[in-house]
Scaffold this active site. Structure first.
Site, PDB file in Angstrom:
ATOM      1  N   ASN A  23     -13.346  -8.411  -4.595  1.00  0.00           N
ATOM      2  CA  ASN A  23     -12.440  -7.332  -4.773  1.00  0.00           C
ATOM      3  C   ASN A  23     -12.862  -6.471  -5.435  1.00  0.00           C
ATOM      4  OD1 ASN A  23     -10.735  -8.768  -2.635  1.00  0.00           O
ATOM      5  ND2 ASN A  23      -9.436  -9.530  -4.267  1.00  0.00           N
ATOM      6  N   ARG A  94     -10.376  -4.311   5.662  1.00  0.00           N
ATOM      7  CA  ARG A  94      -9.514  -3.331   5.085  1.00  0.00           C
ATOM      8  C   ARG A  94     -10.295  -2.424   3.937  1.00  0.00           C
ATOM      9  NH1 ARG A  94      -4.333  -2.463   5.566  1.00  0.00           N
ATOM     10  NH2 ARG A  94      -4.378  -2.038   3.598  1.00  0.00           N
ATOM     11  N   PRO A 124       0.260  -1.301   4.848  1.00  0.00           N
ATOM     12  CA  PRO A 124       0.178   0.222   5.384  1.00  0.00           C
ATOM     13  C   PRO A 124      -0.514   0.928   4.443  1.00  0.00           C
ATOM     14  CG  PRO A 124       2.364  -0.101   4.551  1.00  0.00           C
ATOM     15  CD  PRO A 124       1.896  -1.333   4.722  1.00  0.00           C
ATOM     16  N   VAL A 125      -1.218   2.138   4.731  1.00  0.00           N
ATOM     17  CA  VAL A 125      -1.833   2.906   3.737  1.00  0.00           C
ATOM     18  C   VAL A 125      -1.313   4.228   3.348  1.00  0.00           C
ATOM     19  CG1 VAL A 125      -4.295   1.942   4.411  1.00  0.00           C
ATOM     20  CG2 VAL A 125      -3.333   3.962   5.604  1.00  0.00           C
ATOM     21  N   ASP A 126       0.055   4.033   3.422  1.00  0.00           N
ATOM     22  CA  ASP A 126       0.882   5.203   3.173  1.00  0.00           C
ATOM     23  C   ASP A 126       0.501   5.909   1.647  1.00  0.00           C
ATOM     24  OD1 ASP A 126       1.828   3.744   5.419  1.00  0.00           O
ATOM     25  OD2 ASP A 126       3.611   5.039   5.437  1.00  0.00           O
ATOM     26  N   LEU A 127       0.533   4.859   0.618  1.00  0.00           N
ATOM     27  CA  LEU A 127       0.693   5.324  -0.474  1.00  0.00           C
ATOM     28  C   LEU A 127      -0.863   5.978  -0.900  1.00  0.00           C
ATOM     29  CD1 LEU A 127       2.177   2.505  -2.712  1.00  0.00           C
ATOM     30  CD2 LEU A 127       3.027   4.504  -1.666  1.00  0.00           C
ATOM     31  N   ILE A 332       4.556 -10.527  -2.557  1.00  0.00           N
ATOM     32  CA  ILE A 332       3.597  -9.450  -2.251  1.00  0.00           C
ATOM     33  C   ILE A 332       3.388  -8.942  -0.904  1.00  0.00           C
ATOM     34  CG2 ILE A 332       1.139  -8.446  -3.056  1.00  0.00           C
ATOM     35  CD1 ILE A 332       2.853  -8.972  -5.173  1.00  0.00           C
ATOM     36  N   ARG A 402     -16.047 -14.386   4.588  1.00  0.00           N
ATOM     37  CA  ARG A 402     -15.682 -13.161   3.862  1.00  0.00           C
ATOM     38  C   ARG A 402     -15.577 -13.306   2.448  1.00  0.00           C
ATOM     39  NH1 ARG A 402     -10.942 -11.560   5.497  1.00  0.00           N
ATOM     40  NH2 ARG A 402     -11.221  -9.535   4.521  1.00  0.00           N
TER      41      ARG A 402
END
Length: 426
Positions: A23, A94, A124-127, A332, A402
Site C-alpha cells: 500500500n 485501483r 468511489p473517487v469523488d473525494l 470502512i 496481488r
C-alpha cells in the site's frame, strides 16, 4: 488457474521476514512522475500489483529498471510520452488511478480511466476529484475516463475531507507538492503509509509537514528532484502472519516488522490469549500459541490507529476457532464479508447482519474446497486452512499474488504444508 493445496493442523516454528508494504510502494511509484530525475525505491515488494503499476508507468514513458526478484526498483520519468492512462491497465488495480494527480500537477493535464480493483464495495473517487477541483483543476468524467486540466497549474487550497480517506489523502498530497501556494488537508488519514509517502516526498524537495496528525500542510514548490527511499515494511503482511501463527499454533518470529504500526492488531491478539513479544528497536514480533484455547474478542474496524479493515478477514478466521462468540463490525468498506460463506464451508459458524458478523467459535475446522473473492479474503482462507483438519484447496489465488510476496515459501519455511498447483499438474 493456480490453486493452493494446504494440509492443516501443523504447528509452526521459525522466522518469517516481512516484505515492503504494497500500500505504500504503489503511491511511492506514482510519486516518481513528479520529477524528471531518477527515483530509486528499495525494499520493494515483488507483487502482481506493483508489477502492474510498473507496466502502466512504462506505458506513460517512464524508464523502469526492476529485474525480476530484485527488491530495488529504478524509475526515471525524465521524458514522458503520454499523459493518458488507459482502461485496460487501470482496471486491473485501483491504485493505478493515483497517476492522475502527479500527471496533472507536473504537466497540467491528464486523462485517466476510472479504476477497477477488488469487489469490496463501490469505493468511489469523488473525494479525489473534489480535492483537485479545489486546487483549480477543470474536470470532465466521460465514457469511463477522468479528463483533467490545470493549464496555469494547480493552486494551493484548504481541503476538508468529509470522512477519512487514505486514497484521497495520498492523492491530494502528491498533487499539492507542485501546486502554487499552500495546501491544507483537514480530516486527513493517519495511516503509517501516509507518513512514508510524506518522508519520500520531502526527500524529493517537497515542503510538507504534519503527516500523521489529522491536518497536513504542504507548501508547493516549483520542482522536485530525485531520491532513494526505503519502502516501509508491510504492517498488513506482518499482522497476517501473526494471525497465521495464532490460528495454527507454534512459535514464530517476524523480522523487519513495523512494530509501532501494529498496536491495534497486537492488542486484539493479546486479548485473544496469544503471547505477543514486540521489540520496536529490533523490529521483531514474536508470536506464540502452544495449545491454549483462543478467547473470543469483538472488533470494530476503523481508520488508523484503530483496527485495520485490511485485517478484518484474517481476524474473523482466527475467531472462528475461539471459545465463545465474537462480533466483528466492518465500518470502512461495504460488501467486505464475502469470505464468511467460504469460511463456513470449512465449518465456521458465521452469520452476517449488515455491517456486523457474528462468529460463534467451533472446536475444529475441516478442510474443503474454497474460493477466494478478494485479496484479504483469500488469505483468511489460508489462515483457516492451516488450522483445519485435513486438506483444503483454495482456488482463484491470483488475489493472493496481488498482495503477498512469496507466500508459500514463507509458510513452508516455518513448517506449513502448502503447495501451489496448476491445472497442467492435475
Amino acid at each position: 488457474m493456480d490453486r493452493l493445496k494446504i494440509s492443516g493442523g501443523k504447528p509452526l516454528s521459525g522466522t518469517i521476514p516481512i516484505s515492503g508494504a504494497k500500500n505504500s510502494a504503489l503511491k511511492l511509484m506514482a510519486a516518481a512522475l513528479l520529477t524528471p530525475e531518477p527515483v530509486t525505491l528499495t525494499n520493494m515488494p515483488n507483487l502482481a500489483d506493483t508489477r502492474f503499476l510498473s507496466q502502466l508507468l512504462s506505458t506513460l514513458g517512464v524508464e523502469v529498471y526492476w529485474p525480476k526478484g530484485d527488491a530495488t526498483c529504478h524509475l526515471n520519468a525524465a521524458e514522458l510520452t503520454s499523459t493518458i492512462a488507459p482502461y485496460e491497465q487501470v482496471r486491473k488495480m485501483r491504485a493505478s488511478f493515483n497517476v492522475l494527480g502527479p500527471l496533472l500537477a507536473r504537466y497540467g493535464h491528464a486523462t485517466v480511466s476510472l479504476p477497477g480493483g477488488c469487489a469490496i464495495g463501490a469505493r468511489p473517487v469523488d473525494l479525489h476529484l473534489k480535492a483537485f477541483e479545489a486546487m483549480g483543476a477543470d474536470l470532465l468524467v466521460e465514457q469511463g475516463y477522468v479528463k483533467a486540466a490545470a493549464i496555469h497549474g494547480l493552486k494551493g487550497a484548504h481541503i476538508v475531507f468529509p470522512f477519512v480517506s487514505v486514497g484521497a489523502t495520498e492523492h491530494a498530497m502528491l498533487a499539492a507538492t507542485l501546486a502554487n501556494g499552500e495546501t491544507v488537508l483537514e480530516n486527513a488519514a493517519r495511516e503509517p503509509e501516509i507518513a512514508d509517502l510524506a518522508d519520500c516526498l520531502n526527500s524529493m524537495g517537497a515542503q510538507g509537514s504534519g503527516a500523521g496528525p489529522a491536518t497536513i500542510t504542504i507548501e508547493g514548490v516549483e520542482k522536485l528532484h530525485g531520491t532513494t527511499h526505503d519502502v516501509m515494511a508491510d504492517r498488513i503482511e506482518a499482522g497476517t502472519y501473526a494471525m497465521v501463527v495464532a490460528a495454527a499454533g507454534g512459535d514464530v518470529t517476524l523480522t523487519n516488522a513495523p512494530v509501532a504500526a501494529l498496536s491495534a492488531v497486537n492488542h486484539a491478539l493479546r486479548n485473544a490469549g496469544i503471547i505477543v513479544d514486540a521489540d520496536k528497536d529490533a523490529r521483531t514480533l514474536r508470536i506464540q500459541r502452544n495449545g491454549s484455547k483462543l478467547n473470543a474478542v469483538n472488533i470494530d474496524t476503523a481508520p488508523h490507529p484503530g483496527f485495520p479493515t485490511d485485517m478484518q478477514a484474517q481476524f474473523m478466521a482466527l475467531m472462528s476457532l475461539a471459545d465463545g462468540t465474537s462480533i466483528i463490525r466492518e465500518n470502512i468498506f461495504e460488501n467486505r464479508f464475502m469470505h464468511a460463506p467460504e469460511l463456513s464451508r470449512l465449518g465456521a459458524n458465521i452469520s452476517v447482519r449488515g455491517h456486523e458478523a457474528i462468529v460463534k467459535g467451533v472446536d475444529a475446522l475441516k478442510g474443503a474446497p474454497v474460493m477466494a473473492t478478494d485479496l484479504r479474503a483469500s488469505v483468511s482462507l489460508v489462515i483457516a486452512a492451516l488450522a483445519a483438519q485435513g486438506e483444503t484447496e483454495v482456488s482463484r489465488i491470483y488475489h493472493l499474488d496481488r498482495g503477498f510476496e512469496r507466500l508459500e515459501q514463507k509458510l513452508t519455511a516455518v513448517g506449513a504444508d502448502v503447495r501451489r498447483v496448476s491445472a497442467e499438474e492435475e
